[in-house]
Design a protein around this motif. Structure first.
Motif, PDB file in Angstrom:
ATOM      1  N   ALA A 293       0.986  -1.139  -0.185  1.00 39.02           N
ATOM      2  CA  ALA A 293       0.159   0.144   0.493  1.00 39.02           C
ATOM      3  C   ALA A 293       1.021   1.096  -0.524  1.00 39.02           C
ATOM      4  N   LYS A 294       1.847   1.820   0.754  1.00 39.11           N
ATOM      5  CA  LYS A 294       2.967   2.319   0.842  1.00 39.11           C
ATOM      6  C   LYS A 294       3.714   2.187  -0.340  1.00 39.11           C
ATOM      7  N   ILE A 295       4.149   1.363  -1.416  1.00 39.19           N
ATOM      8  CA  ILE A 295       4.480   1.324  -2.390  1.00 39.19           C
ATOM      9  C   ILE A 295       4.153   2.304  -3.468  1.00 39.19           C
ATOM     10  N   VAL A 296       2.334   1.432  -3.371  1.00 39.43           N
ATOM     11  CA  VAL A 296       1.384   1.525  -4.146  1.00 39.43           C
ATOM     12  C   VAL A 296       0.725   3.702  -4.101  1.00 39.43           C
ATOM     13  N   GLY A 297       1.090   3.963  -2.723  1.00 44.54           N
ATOM     14  CA  GLY A 297       0.510   5.380  -2.549  1.00 44.54           C
ATOM     15  C   GLY A 297       0.968   6.535  -2.922  1.00 44.54           C
ATOM     16  N   THR A 298       3.007   5.842  -2.858  1.00 45.16           N
ATOM     17  CA  THR A 298       3.039   6.713  -3.304  1.00 45.16           C
ATOM     18  C   THR A 298       4.601   6.829  -5.086  1.00 45.16           C
ATOM     19  N   GLY A 299       3.483   5.709  -5.102  1.00 42.79           N
ATOM     20  CA  GLY A 299       3.922   5.476  -6.988  1.00 42.79           C
ATOM     21  C   GLY A 299       5.390   5.409  -7.143  1.00 42.79           C
ATOM     22  N   LEU A 300       5.923   4.479  -6.058  1.00 41.89           N
ATOM     23  CA  LEU A 300       7.016   3.963  -6.194  1.00 41.89           C
ATOM     24  C   LEU A 300       7.208   2.651  -6.911  1.00 41.89           C
ATOM     25  N   ASP A 301       6.049   2.496  -6.992  1.00 41.05           N
ATOM     26  CA  ASP A 301       5.587   1.209  -7.891  1.00 41.05           C
ATOM     27  C   ASP A 301       5.984   1.226  -9.526  1.00 41.05           C
ATOM     28  N   ALA A 302       6.012   2.664  -9.874  1.00 39.95           N
ATOM     29  CA  ALA A 302       6.249   2.996 -11.200  1.00 39.95           C
ATOM     30  C   ALA A 302       8.162   2.903 -11.311  1.00 39.95           C
ATOM     31  N   HIS A 303       8.481   2.014 -10.330  1.00 41.76           N
ATOM     32  CA  HIS A 303       9.918   2.250 -10.313  1.00 41.76           C
ATOM     33  C   HIS A 303      10.764   0.758 -10.445  1.00 41.76           C
ATOM     34  N   ILE A 304       9.855   0.954  -9.045  1.00 42.02           N
ATOM     35  CA  ILE A 304      10.080  -0.977  -8.612  1.00 42.02           C
ATOM     36  C   ILE A 304       8.885  -1.329  -8.386  1.00 42.02           C
ATOM     37  N   PRO A 305       8.643  -2.721  -9.939  1.00 37.50           N
ATOM     38  CA  PRO A 305       6.989  -3.575  -9.857  1.00 37.50           C
ATOM     39  C   PRO A 305       6.926  -4.843  -8.358  1.00 37.50           C
ATOM     40  N   LEU A 306       6.248  -4.619  -8.335  1.00 37.18           N
ATOM     41  CA  LEU A 306       5.661  -4.977  -7.430  1.00 37.18           C
ATOM     42  C   LEU A 306       6.033  -6.878  -7.112  1.00 37.18           C
ATOM     43  N   ASP A 307       6.933  -6.975  -8.563  1.00 37.24           N
ATOM     44  CA  ASP A 307       6.955  -8.738  -8.295  1.00 37.24           C
ATOM     45  C   ASP A 307       8.184  -8.374  -7.801  1.00 37.24           C
TER      46      ASP A 307
END
Length: 240
Positions: free
Chosen positions: A137-151
């Motif tokens: 939730a933190k990763i997605v909420g901050t947009g970090l998943d644009a740099h580091i995919p959740l997998d």
């Protein structure tokens, strides 16, 4: 260090500005509660909240409490000096109210995007001690998943092993398809993150954002082959 192909990061207080968000929100939550809780000294109450987080989160990592149990223990511990007793439902509700405040200020540290761009094209990932759903939730909420995919996120709650155990670092390196010697791990805790990674064969890097390292800690880091940086802006040159 040009042989580093994978750069792994801790999440809280390394990429995600956890401390800043907590400090802002514990103040706001105390104000909402009113009375003696709101009137107490902020610095002392913030320090007490951090101590409770450390105590009960490590109990969770050790298997003494489940994820929600450590939340309830933190809530109970925080209000106990004010003569307030919380049952399970009350403690869970207290913590959920705190989370509403906490989540409003989620943000990445200012040096994250620039660091990522500068260390490209290396593969990026995360190793975090925590519950995968909450950390996601933190990763997605901050947009970090644009740099580091959740997998590319390795969470102790999912793997059943936590930092500084060498197995979680070895597992991550294997998952990314590199030997430990070709991976770097950056974290804000000397033993849990940097030394744990170094002892697993990775390049362990300690980020001391607040400049609180003692001479003894710096000597220990040097003895373990752990570089110490103050900002992620220092990482690209360290890896080049």
């Amino acid at each position: 260090m040009t042989g580093i192909r994978v750069v792994l990061f801790d999440l809280d207080d390394t990429l995600f500005a956890h401390r800043e968000s907590v400090e802002s929100r514990i103040r706001a939550h105390r104000t909402t509660l009113g009375g003696a809780v709101a009137a107490a000294d902020h610095a002392a109450e913030f320090a007490r909240w951090n101590a409770l987080e450390e105590e009960h989160y490590h109990r969770y990592l050790a298997g003494e409490l489940d994820f929600h149990g450590q939340r309830r223990a933190r809530a109970r511990g925080f209000v106990a000096p004010y003569g307030i007793e919380l049952d399970d439902a009350g403690a869970e509700a207290w913590f959920e109210d705190y989370l509403v405040e906490y989540e409003r200020t989620w943000a990445l540290h200012d040096d994250v995007a620039g660091c990522f761009a500068a260390i490209a094209p290396r593969t990026l990932g995360i190793i975090t001690n925590g519950d995968l759903r909450f950390q996601t939730a933190k990763i997605v909420g901050t947009g970090l998943d644009a740099h580091i995919p959740l997998d590319r996120v390795v969470a102790s709650g999912e793997e059943g092993v936590a930092k500084p155990d060498a197995r979680i670092f070895e597992l991550a390196a294997d998952r990314f398809g590199v030997p430990p010697a070709e991976a770097c791990y950056v974290g804000d805790r000397l033993h849990t993150d940097a030394i744990g990674a170094a002892r697993a064969g990775l390049l362990g890097v300690w980020i001391d954002r607040h400049g609180v390292a003692t001479d003894e800690q710096l000597a220990e880091a040097a003895a373990e082959g752990v570089p110490v940086i103050r900002t992620l802006a220092e990482l690209p040159s360290l890896l080049s």
